[in-house]
Design a protein around this motif. Structure first.
Motif, PDB file in Angstrom:
ATOM      1  N   VAL A 147      -4.246  -2.408  -4.590  1.00 54.61           N
ATOM      2  CA  VAL A 147      -3.749  -1.668  -3.430  1.00 54.61           C
ATOM      3  C   VAL A 147      -3.174  -2.658  -2.428  1.00 54.61           C
ATOM      4  O   VAL A 147      -3.470  -3.861  -2.473  1.00 54.61           O
ATOM      5  N   ASN A 175       0.688   2.339   3.156  1.00 51.45           N
ATOM      6  CA  ASN A 175      -0.235   1.919   2.094  1.00 51.45           C
ATOM      7  C   ASN A 175       0.393   2.190   0.738  1.00 51.45           C
ATOM      8  O   ASN A 175       1.140   3.156   0.558  1.00 51.45           O
ATOM      9  N   TYR A 176       0.035   1.346  -0.247  1.00 57.22           N
ATOM     10  CA  TYR A 176       0.630   1.425  -1.579  1.00 57.22           C
ATOM     11  C   TYR A 176      -0.436   1.236  -2.661  1.00 57.22           C
ATOM     12  O   TYR A 176      -1.521   0.717  -2.401  1.00 57.22           O
ATOM     13  N   PHE A 177      -0.077   1.628  -3.895  1.00 54.69           N
ATOM     14  CA  PHE A 177      -0.768   1.097  -5.063  1.00 54.69           C
ATOM     15  C   PHE A 177       0.247   0.320  -5.890  1.00 54.69           C
ATOM     16  O   PHE A 177       1.449   0.619  -5.856  1.00 54.69           O
TER      17      PHE A 177
END
Length: 235
Positions: A147, A175-177
């Motif tokens: 993440v 936010n990311y994965f």
């Protein structure tokens, strides 16, 4: 262009791996390089940022067209070794990208109304788990996932002007994965690691225009970044 560039890199990876896998056993470089619990390195790379748009209704004739370009990334890498096959990595980077948006709304009559240039400078902070195979001669393939969060220094989130004044606004924090793969190459003097990673935003990044009926943002339900990182790590 992006697909051809990535395909070329994948083919280079595959050829190098085949040469190592099917050749006779070689003298290993840097045999004890991965033994320390902590290690660090430098990252240089390229990025390809895109946007994925979800619309509030069927607006196929008004889709926003994204023209992405190759961006540049630079950063550091901190690695914590768990065992021979697992590592935890923190890779703070600064990434630069440009995306050009075309709004296909029939109300727009000139390029000032239709076109928006989105220049972004991100402080990108990923926390990743690296899963490696057994070392084969002087290569060690791996997959990586985790993440991340980013701070967009060019977001314009708090700018009172919107698209009516030519200002396209995005949220500052996202936010990311992330998921990808790479190869550790043990050279004579240092370890060189090329890797490819997909980055997918988990949240809506669009700041709507002040007018709820804006022809720019009223038809968009969600706008999220997706991208590809091609990184070269030197340790």
């Amino acid at each position: 262009m992006k697909r051809l560039f990535i395909l070329f890199v994948v083919l280079v990876f595959s050829q190098h791996m085949s040469a190592q896998l099917f050749s006779k056993e070689k003298v290993q470089n840097l045999q004890n390089f991965d033994k320390p619990r902590l290690s660090w390195g430098y990252i240089l790379g390229f990025n390809f940022y895109d946007f994925n748009f979800d619309y509030t209704a069927d607006f196929e004739d008004q889709d926003v067209i994204v023209d992405e370009s190759i961006g540049f990334s630079v950063g550091l890498m901190g690695n914590v070794r768990i065992n021979d096959y697992l590592d935890v990595r923190f890779e703070p980077m600064v990434t630069f990208s440009t995306r050009n948006l075309t709004f296909n709304n029939p109300l727009f009559t000139d390029d000032f109304q239709r076109l928006r240039e989105v220049k972004s400078t991100y402080v990108h902070l990923p926390l990743l788990l690296k899963i490696s195979t057994k070392r084969i001669n002087n290569i060690k393939p791996f997959i990586v996932g985790g993440v991340s969060t980013s701070i967009n220094l060019s977001s314009n989130q708090d700018n009172p002007d919107d698209n009516t004044s030519g200002e396209f606004r995005m949220k500052t924090s996202t936010n990311y994965f992330e998921v990808g793969f790479g190869i550790d190459l043990y050279l004579y003097y240092f370890k060189f690691t090329p890797s490819i990673r997909g980055v997918f935003a988990l949240s809506d990044e669009l700041v709507p225009d002040n007018d709820p009926d804006s022809p720019y943002t009223s038809t968009i339900d969600k706008m999220s970044t997706r991208g590809v990182f091609l990184n070269f790590t030197f340790q």
